[in-house]
Motif scaffolding. Structure first.
Motif, short mmCIF file in Angstrom:
data_model
loop_
_atom_site.label_atom_id
_atom_site.label_comp_id
_atom_site.label_asym_id
_atom_site.label_seq_id
_atom_site.Cartn_x
_atom_site.Cartn_y
_atom_site.Cartn_z
N PRO A 1 0.81 -1.22 0.00
CA PRO A 1 0.00 0.00 0.00
C PRO A 1 0.85 1.27 0.00
O PRO A 1 1.98 1.28 0.49
N VAL A 2 0.27 2.32 -0.56
CA VAL A 2 0.90 3.64 -0.50
C VAL A 2 0.72 4.15 0.92
O VAL A 2 -0.39 4.15 1.45
N THR A 3 1.82 4.58 1.53
CA THR A 3 1.77 5.00 2.93
C THR A 3 2.23 6.44 3.16
O THR A 3 1.90 7.02 4.20
N HIS A 4 3.00 7.01 2.22
CA HIS A 4 3.57 8.35 2.43
C HIS A 4 3.57 9.15 1.13
O HIS A 4 3.55 8.58 0.04
N ILE A 5 3.65 10.45 1.29
CA ILE A 5 3.98 11.35 0.19
C ILE A 5 5.28 12.04 0.59
O ILE A 5 5.41 12.54 1.71
N THR B 1 -9.46 5.57 -9.65
CA THR B 1 -8.53 6.56 -9.10
C THR B 1 -8.52 6.50 -7.58
O THR B 1 -9.57 6.53 -6.94
N LYS B 2 -7.32 6.44 -7.04
CA LYS B 2 -7.12 6.54 -5.61
C LYS B 2 -6.52 7.91 -5.37
O LYS B 2 -5.52 8.29 -5.98
N ARG B 3 -7.15 8.71 -4.51
CA ARG B 3 -6.69 10.08 -4.23
C ARG B 3 -6.11 10.12 -2.81
O ARG B 3 -6.79 9.82 -1.84
N TYR B 4 -4.83 10.50 -2.74
CA TYR B 4 -4.12 10.60 -1.47
C TYR B 4 -3.89 12.07 -1.15
O TYR B 4 -3.63 12.86 -2.05
N SER B 5 -3.96 12.42 0.12
CA SER B 5 -3.64 13.80 0.47
C SER B 5 -2.90 13.85 1.80
O SER B 5 -3.02 12.96 2.65
N VAL B 6 -2.10 14.89 1.93
CA VAL B 6 -1.40 15.20 3.18
C VAL B 6 -1.48 16.71 3.37
O VAL B 6 -1.61 17.47 2.41
N LEU C 1 9.22 4.40 -4.44
CA LEU C 1 8.38 5.43 -5.02
C LEU C 1 7.56 4.80 -6.13
O LEU C 1 8.10 4.12 -7.01
N VAL C 2 6.25 5.00 -6.10
CA VAL C 2 5.37 4.37 -7.07
C VAL C 2 4.88 5.34 -8.13
O VAL C 2 4.49 4.93 -9.22
N ALA C 3 4.91 6.63 -7.83
CA ALA C 3 4.52 7.67 -8.79
C ALA C 3 5.28 8.93 -8.40
O ALA C 3 5.46 9.22 -7.22
N ILE C 4 5.73 9.66 -9.42
CA ILE C 4 6.51 10.88 -9.19
C ILE C 4 5.94 11.99 -10.05
O ILE C 4 5.57 11.77 -11.20
N LYS C 5 5.86 13.18 -9.47
CA LYS C 5 5.38 14.35 -10.19
C LYS C 5 6.33 15.51 -9.92
O LYS C 5 6.74 15.74 -8.79
N THR C 6 6.68 16.24 -10.99
CA THR C 6 7.41 17.49 -10.83
C THR C 6 6.47 18.62 -11.22
O THR C 6 5.51 18.43 -11.97
N PHE D 1 -1.65 18.97 -0.02
CA PHE D 1 -1.24 18.44 -1.31
C PHE D 1 -2.05 17.20 -1.62
O PHE D 1 -2.16 16.31 -0.79
N VAL D 2 -2.64 17.15 -2.82
CA VAL D 2 -3.44 16.03 -3.27
C VAL D 2 -2.73 15.36 -4.44
O VAL D 2 -2.26 16.04 -5.35
N PHE D 3 -2.65 14.04 -4.42
CA PHE D 3 -1.95 13.26 -5.44
C PHE D 3 -2.88 12.15 -5.89
O PHE D 3 -3.26 11.30 -5.10
N ASP D 4 -3.26 12.14 -7.16
CA ASP D 4 -4.11 11.09 -7.71
C ASP D 4 -3.28 9.98 -8.32
O ASP D 4 -2.34 10.23 -9.07
N ASP D 5 -3.63 8.74 -7.99
CA ASP D 5 -3.02 7.55 -8.56
C ASP D 5 -4.10 6.89 -9.42
O ASP D 5 -5.07 6.35 -8.89
#
Length: 131
Positions: free
Chosen positions: A31-35, A77-82, A106-111, A125-129
């Protein structure tokens, strides 16, 4: 983040793990656990540097936060936020972010264009997978 766009990618290691899970070589995807956040995702002119699928680290990581909330805005879509607290990362110019799984990959990277974190302001910060 379906597939690859110029400034966001699903990493090769995530695609390998997904392939293994789909053929039964592993039971589940970690599972995704962190940003994680970094400050070197832009070039000298301030333009975002496209990440590569081989990356398993940010150019310069400055922070790591556990996922604050998870939702499914659509079924693929799974939406993660911190939320970065108002007392942390003041003055930093965040220009790269990534989803990290429970194995530390790291499973996904965005610049992105640098976003300066102001004093006294929380930064959500919101990150969509996307699958």
């Amino acid at each position: 983040m379906a597939g690859n766009t110029e400034n966001s990618i699903i990493t090769k290691i995530r695609r390998v793990k997904t392939c293994k899970a789909s053929r039964g070589a592993i039971e589940t995807l970690p599972p995704v656990t962190h940003i994680v956040f970094g400050d070197q995702g832009v070039d000298e002119g301030g333009e975002p540097i496209p990440p590569t699928e081989e990356q398993n680290a940010l150019k310069h990581q400055i922070a790591k936060y556990p996922i604050g909330s998870v939702s499914n805005p659509v079924e693929t879509t799974k939406r993660y936020s911190v939320t970065i607290p108002e007392t942390e990362l003041t003055g930093e110019r965040i220009s790269e972010a990534a989803l990290m799984d429970s194995e530390g990959d790291l499973v996904a990277i965005k610049t992105m264009y640098a976003k300066r974190k102001d004093a006294g302001a929380a930064f959500t910060f919101v990150f969509d997978d996307e699958f």
